[in-house]
Design a protein around this motif. Structure first.
Motif: not given
Lengths: 182, 385
Positions: B257-258, B165, A162, B260-261, B253-254, A152, A159-160, A155-156, A168, B264, B250
């Motif tokens: 991921l945020k 975003e 990009q 999920e964090r 994904s960002l 994880q 992602a960051q 992956e972060a 990009f 958590d 992306n």
């Protein structure tokens, strides 16, 4: 965090970020390249000087890049094709981002590899079909990263990287391009 | 207290018809005043919010002067001169509580949109019936954008949603409202001086949430299941075409991921505080589904898009504030609500003193601290005080 050594001077970058908050004019950079036709579709492009932090700057040494087309294009293949240079730019920019973000987040990297594929339908540049675009249809980047971090977190990082990548952004967003004759 | 219109003015006049609060009713609490109805887990309609705030105005006996539009605040002597439509005031101290969402933000290239396409901001929008039939491009995927996209899609219109975003959240997590978790786990209590990147925290878009009776999640997967087509961030309008970023995956994904964090964090809090027994088991949600091939451009002259809704955020309006305390981005310069001019204060701005600052229940602790400063610093310096 002090034990992490990815070789990126993150403190200098963070200091620059603070310093440039109050000095937007110093943040204005101009990157330059100059090219010269050789023969056929072969050209040579040189990169040395650039402008930034309010003054002229230069790289430690000049870099020279040959671009040509491969033999399957009936060319001499004196260098890679111009569109492949975009993959180099993207790969190196994202990799630099991964290293910087990892350093900033205290993640030790052991290896970072990326495989890039740019899908290109050359009917566009050959004028076979006007509905086909000239550039890449899509680009896929696959990172393989070995680091002291969870999947994880890795992956972060990607992602960051990009999110903060110049190349990009340049590839995914339109850019105003002016081409003129001197 | 000077109010430009009536009590709860922006709730009455600057929201669309179906609007509901994002926070559950039980979180609507002000000093000595809270939701007392039959549905603590529900979400207030605009009429209910208005009534709630009117109720507080009455209960607290706040000296509200309605219809007092402030046209100027300027420094005068050791205080301020306040000009309103209904007269002048001199005061030692001013608390600015005019909010962060006074004006919808529209990108400059809106001017390049062909005249055949109607353009609306959330301030203009009341409901789908006011739009022409045909396709809609909703630009922006925060709370406003996703809610309007869903409502317009349900009206039968083809909807394209331009996504930059964003903040993805499930409506409920482990059987509780996700905002219960934000409240209980202490995330919202994080103070402005504990946050690494305060500028970013203050600019965070509102989460993809909607208040409905069914407590449904309105993330991008829910929207694509309804038939809304996601495209990348709108980067430009050129030659009548809307050009979208190719970075859609992306931003997915960002946000995944945020989220999920954050989940958590909730799980760790529940475990460490012995709360696992009162909530359901941990959940994880499917990643945001990226379209096989997101469109990179849309011809706005072709008739496919009849309307663009700019859900691209809001900004405060300090045009009336004749004190040099606004930065080059139009934001108030302040430290936890203490503005950079003696006796000038702010309340109700994003992460003013805590992450909960802009929520109705977030005002109480902020107000106490800001007013404490006003009383002990500003008023204490008053000659003869």
């Amino acid at each position: 965090m002090t034990t992490v050594a990815n070789g990126v001077n993150v403190q200098a970058l963070l200091d620059a970020r603070e310093a440039l908050k109050g000095a937007p004019e110093a943040a204005q950079f101009v990157w330059r390249a100059s090219s010269k036709w050789q023969d056929g579709v072969h050209s040579t492009t040189r990169v040395k000087e650039f402008f930034g932090l309010g003054q002229e700057q230069e790289h430690k040494s000049e870099a020279v890049f040959d671009a040509d087309h491969p033999e399957v294009f009936a060319a001499q293949d004196n260098g890679i094709t111009p569109i492949e240079y975009l993959l180099i730019g993207l790969a190196s920019c994202l990799t630099a981002g991964v290293a910087s973000v990892a350093q900033n987040r205290g993640i030790q990297l052991r290896s970072v590899e990326a495989a890039l594929e740019g899908k290109h339908d050359i009917r566009g540049i050959l004028g076979v079909d006007s509905d086909v675009r000239n550039g890449f249809n899509d680009i896929k980047v696959t990172f393989t990263i070995d680091a002291d971090a969870s999947r994880q977190d890795i992956e972060a990082l990607v992602a960051q990287s990009q999110k903060r990548s110049a190349v990009f952004d340049a590839l995914t967003n339109p850019t105003d391009v002016t081409v003129e004759v001197a | 207290m000077l109010e430009r219109g009536e009590v709860a003015n922006s709730w009455r006049h600057e929201r669309w018809d179906s609007f509901r609060l994002l926070t559950p009713n039980w979180q609507s609490r002000l000093p000595g005043h809270r939701y007392e109805g039959p549905d603590p887990d529900g979400y207030m309609t605009m009429a209910e919010v208005t009534a709630f705030i009117e109720g507080f105005a009455a209960r607290s006996g706040a000296p509200v002067r309605t219809g007092a539009d402030v046209t100027s605040v300027r420094r005068a002597g050791d205080g301020y001169q306040v000009t309103t439509g209904g007269g002048e005031f001199r005061c030692r101290s001013v608390v600015i509580a005019s909010g962060a969402c006074n004006v919808p933000v529209v990108p400059p290239f809106a001017g390049a949109v062909p005249g055949s396409v109607e353009q609306l901001t959330p301030f203009d929008y009341r409901g789908p019936a006011q739009l022409p039939d045909g396709g809609v491009l909703v630009v922006g995927a925060s709370a406003t954008g996703v809610q309007l996209a869903a409502e317009l899609r349900r009206s039968g219109r083809p909807v394209t949603l331009s996504v930059g975003e964003h903040v993805r959240l499930p409506r409920t997590y482990r059987g509780r409202d996700v905002l219960w978790w934000m409240d209980a786990s202490g995330v919202w209590d994080q103070r402005f001086d504990e946050i690494d990147d305060l500028t970013r925290a203050r600019r965070l878009p509102s989460p993809q949430l909607i208040g409905t009776d069914e407590r449904t999640t309105l993330d991008l997967n829910a929207l694509t299941s309804m038939g809304v087509e996601p495209v990348g961030r709108l980067a430009a309008v050129r030659d009548g075409r809307a050009l979208f970023s190719g970075g859609l995956r992306n931003v997915f994904s960002l946000a995944d991921l945020k989220m999920e964090r954050l989940l958590d964090t909730f799980d760790a809090w529940a475990r460490e505080h012995g709360r696992d027994g009162e909530v359901g088991p941990p959940e994880r949600f499917a990643p945001t589904r990226a379209p096989e091939r997101a469109r990179l451009q849309l011809d706005l002259r072709g008739g496919e898009i009849r309307t663009i809704v700019w859900a691209t955020g809001f900004r405060p309006d300090y045009g009336w504030l004749d004190v040099p305390v606004v930065d080059e981005k139009g934001r108030l310069r302040h430290e936890g609500g203490v503005v950079d001019s003696p006796g000038l204060y702010a309340l109700g701005l994003p992460v003013l003193r805590r992450r909960r600052s802009t929520f109705i229940h977030g005002i109480e602790s902020d107000a106490r601290e800001v007013i404490d400063h006003l009383a002990t610093v500003t008023l204490a310096q008053r000659p003869g005080a």
